[in-house]
Scaffold this active site. Sequence first.
Site, PDB file in Angstrom:
ATOM      1  N   LYS A  96       0.832  -1.214   0.000  1.00 45.79           N
ATOM      2  CA  LYS A  96       0.000   0.000   0.000  1.00 45.79           C
ATOM      3  C   LYS A  96       0.865   1.262   0.000  1.00 45.79           C
ATOM      4  O   LYS A  96       0.644   2.176  -0.802  1.00 45.79           O
ATOM      5  CB  LYS A  96      -0.958  -0.025   1.199  1.00 45.79           C
ATOM      6  CG  LYS A  96      -1.922  -1.210   1.146  1.00 45.79           C
ATOM      7  CD  LYS A  96      -2.922  -1.222   2.283  1.00 45.79           C
ATOM      8  CE  LYS A  96      -2.325  -1.445   3.648  1.00 45.79           C
ATOM      9  NZ  LYS A  96      -1.670  -2.771   3.780  1.00 45.79           N
ATOM     10  N   THR A  97       1.841   1.312   0.885  1.00 47.05           N
ATOM     11  CA  THR A  97       2.725   2.488   0.930  1.00 47.05           C
ATOM     12  C   THR A  97       3.504   2.607  -0.379  1.00 47.05           C
ATOM     13  O   THR A  97       3.677   3.708  -0.924  1.00 47.05           O
ATOM     14  CB  THR A  97       3.720   2.358   2.106  1.00 47.05           C
ATOM     15  OG1 THR A  97       2.981   2.074   3.285  1.00 47.05           O
ATOM     16  CG2 THR A  97       4.520   3.630   2.295  1.00 47.05           C
ATOM     17  N   ASP A 118      -1.936   6.602   6.022  1.00 47.07           N
ATOM     18  CA  ASP A 118      -1.854   5.184   6.371  1.00 47.07           C
ATOM     19  C   ASP A 118      -2.815   4.928   7.534  1.00 47.07           C
ATOM     20  O   ASP A 118      -3.073   5.834   8.326  1.00 47.07           O
ATOM     21  CB  ASP A 118      -0.409   4.867   6.782  1.00 47.07           C
ATOM     22  CG  ASP A 118      -0.099   3.380   6.674  1.00 47.07           C
ATOM     23  OD1 ASP A 118      -0.950   2.629   6.165  1.00 47.07           O
ATOM     24  OD2 ASP A 118       0.998   2.986   7.091  1.00 47.07           O
ATOM     25  N   THR A 158      -6.271  -1.610   6.551  1.00 44.19           N
ATOM     26  CA  THR A 158      -6.187  -3.063   6.526  1.00 44.19           C
ATOM     27  C   THR A 158      -7.535  -3.665   6.147  1.00 44.19           C
ATOM     28  O   THR A 158      -7.600  -4.747   5.605  1.00 44.19           O
ATOM     29  CB  THR A 158      -5.748  -3.618   7.895  1.00 44.19           C
ATOM     30  OG1 THR A 158      -6.425  -2.888   8.905  1.00 44.19           O
ATOM     31  CG2 THR A 158      -4.257  -3.445   8.085  1.00 44.19           C
ATOM     32  N   ARG A 190       6.562  -7.913   1.973  1.00 43.71           N
ATOM     33  CA  ARG A 190       7.423  -7.452   3.062  1.00 43.71           C
ATOM     34  C   ARG A 190       8.117  -8.630   3.737  1.00 43.71           C
ATOM     35  O   ARG A 190       9.291  -8.579   4.067  1.00 43.71           O
ATOM     36  CB  ARG A 190       6.637  -6.657   4.106  1.00 43.71           C
ATOM     37  CG  ARG A 190       7.489  -6.375   5.371  1.00 43.71           C
ATOM     38  CD  ARG A 190       6.801  -5.481   6.372  1.00 43.71           C
ATOM     39  NE  ARG A 190       6.614  -4.159   5.822  1.00 43.71           N
ATOM     40  CZ  ARG A 190       5.488  -3.476   5.911  1.00 43.71           C
ATOM     41  NH1 ARG A 190       4.457  -3.997   6.533  1.00 43.71           N
ATOM     42  NH2 ARG A 190       5.404  -2.290   5.384  1.00 43.71           N
TER      43      ARG A 190
HETATM   44  P1  ADP Z   1       2.083  -1.829   3.199  1.00 42.94           P
HETATM   45  O1  ADP Z   1       2.104  -0.329   3.097  1.00 42.94           O
HETATM   46  O2  ADP Z   1       0.914  -2.463   2.511  1.00 42.94           O
HETATM   47  O3  ADP Z   1       2.232  -2.325   4.603  1.00 42.94           O
HETATM   48  P2  ADP Z   1       4.611  -1.651   1.797  1.00 42.94           P
HETATM   49  O4  ADP Z   1       4.214  -0.862   0.616  1.00 42.94           O
HETATM   50  O5  ADP Z   1       5.358  -0.944   2.871  1.00 42.94           O
HETATM   51  O6  ADP Z   1       3.352  -2.409   2.409  1.00 42.94           O
HETATM   52  O7  ADP Z   1       5.474  -2.895   1.247  1.00 42.94           O
HETATM   53  C1  ADP Z   1       6.394  -3.576   2.054  1.00 42.94           C
HETATM   54  C2  ADP Z   1       7.625  -3.935   1.256  1.00 42.94           C
HETATM   55  O8  ADP Z   1       7.293  -4.957   0.321  1.00 42.94           O
HETATM   56  C3  ADP Z   1       8.198  -2.773   0.449  1.00 42.94           C
HETATM   57  O9  ADP Z   1       9.439  -2.426   0.936  1.00 42.94           O
HETATM   58  C4  ADP Z   1       8.367  -3.278  -0.956  1.00 42.94           C
HETATM   59  O10 ADP Z   1       9.745  -3.373  -1.260  1.00 42.94           O
HETATM   60  C5  ADP Z   1       7.807  -4.651  -0.972  1.00 42.94           C
HETATM   61  N1  ADP Z   1       6.719  -4.751  -1.943  1.00 42.94           N
HETATM   62  C6  ADP Z   1       5.405  -4.560  -1.694  1.00 42.94           C
HETATM   63  N2  ADP Z   1       4.669  -4.789  -2.789  1.00 42.94           N
HETATM   64  C7  ADP Z   1       5.533  -5.147  -3.760  1.00 42.94           C
HETATM   65  C8  ADP Z   1       5.371  -5.524  -5.128  1.00 42.94           C
HETATM   66  N3  ADP Z   1       4.148  -5.601  -5.705  1.00 42.94           N
HETATM   67  N4  ADP Z   1       6.473  -5.812  -5.836  1.00 42.94           N
HETATM   68  C9  ADP Z   1       7.691  -5.763  -5.259  1.00 42.94           C
HETATM   69  N5  ADP Z   1       7.908  -5.426  -3.984  1.00 42.94           N
HETATM   70  C10 ADP Z   1       6.851  -5.124  -3.227  1.00 42.94           C
END
Ligand code: ADP
Length: 331
Positions: A61-62, A106, A155, A214
Amino acid sequence: VAEAASPQESAFEQALRPRTLDELVGQERVREQLALVLDAAVARERTPDHVLLSGPPGLGKTTIAMIIANQLAAPLRLTSGPAIQHAGDLAAILSGVNEGDVLFIDEIHRMSRPAEELLYMAMEDFRVDVVVGKGPGATAIPLQIPPFTVVGATTRAGLLPGPLRDRFGFTAQLDYYEPSDLDRIVRRSADLLDLQVSAEASAEIGSRSRGTPRIANRLLRRVRDYAEVRADGAVDHAIAQAALDLYEVDDLGLDRLDRAVLDALCRNFGGGPVGIATLAVAVSEERETVEELAEPFLVRLGFLARTPRGRIATPAAWRHLGLTPPAGVDA
Ligand code: ADP
């Protein structure tokens, strides 16, 4: 939620983060839809619709919020629901927004109610009334906000009140990744880290990542440590397996919390049904941690079911723990 990353891990995540939609692995449908939303906005020289991203932690998401800002060549402002407890906190943020900014919120479901109301007015009308003072002396000061884009992450979209949810023109539900996508993510990360990882090893790490990029990156980091200390630095299948076993990640990717939840459910509560609050106490965790971090994956594996009377363990869960399901639990 207990998934918070350490400073080292944050730097590591930052380095591995895809920067464009093309670099993003998997989530084909979301990628295609989002590309359309962004391209259309750029062509029209308008700010795109507000975007809501929902799904368990660690699914991107981030990352997607950063990509949106990047593709629009717009500044990204980051905040989170828990940081916005008063309407005034949000008003302060909104008063600093410039035209075209992307505001990433977030855990948007954790904003206070008054802040939520202010936000959806801002999203709809690009103006809000900020109330200053209390009682009879209170006055509403109108605040004009230039067009901007909210990217909200949650979430569970169901936690957002309807009026706020309705203000998002584009909603994407991120789902757990397939093992083949996680395999690609591990290989991509290994390349960026200049780490030699065999095909079997990346597939092994991917399949034990509980559907979560992650976690794939986190496990790769642990495996890299192991390979550097106990071997010559290259990661083959045996090294990946040994490292993952050492860190107690089982062959389905369940981690300690996942197993603790199943264990409590089966051993302490006879398989349920048991209320989520009771279950959380049994594993000494916050209810939200169990609900948002552990449960969705256990449900997805078919190990746990949410019923109106509480959580129950399925026969597959009993068997995964090496236990025999009690009579009466359907096979
Ligand atoms: P969320 O915000 O949903 O908790 P993040 O965007 O922080 O998740 O993602 C966590 C990590 O996973 C990031 O550092 C990123 O490198 C990796 N990641 C997430 N989605 C992908 C994707 N589709 N392809 C490659 N890496 C990803």
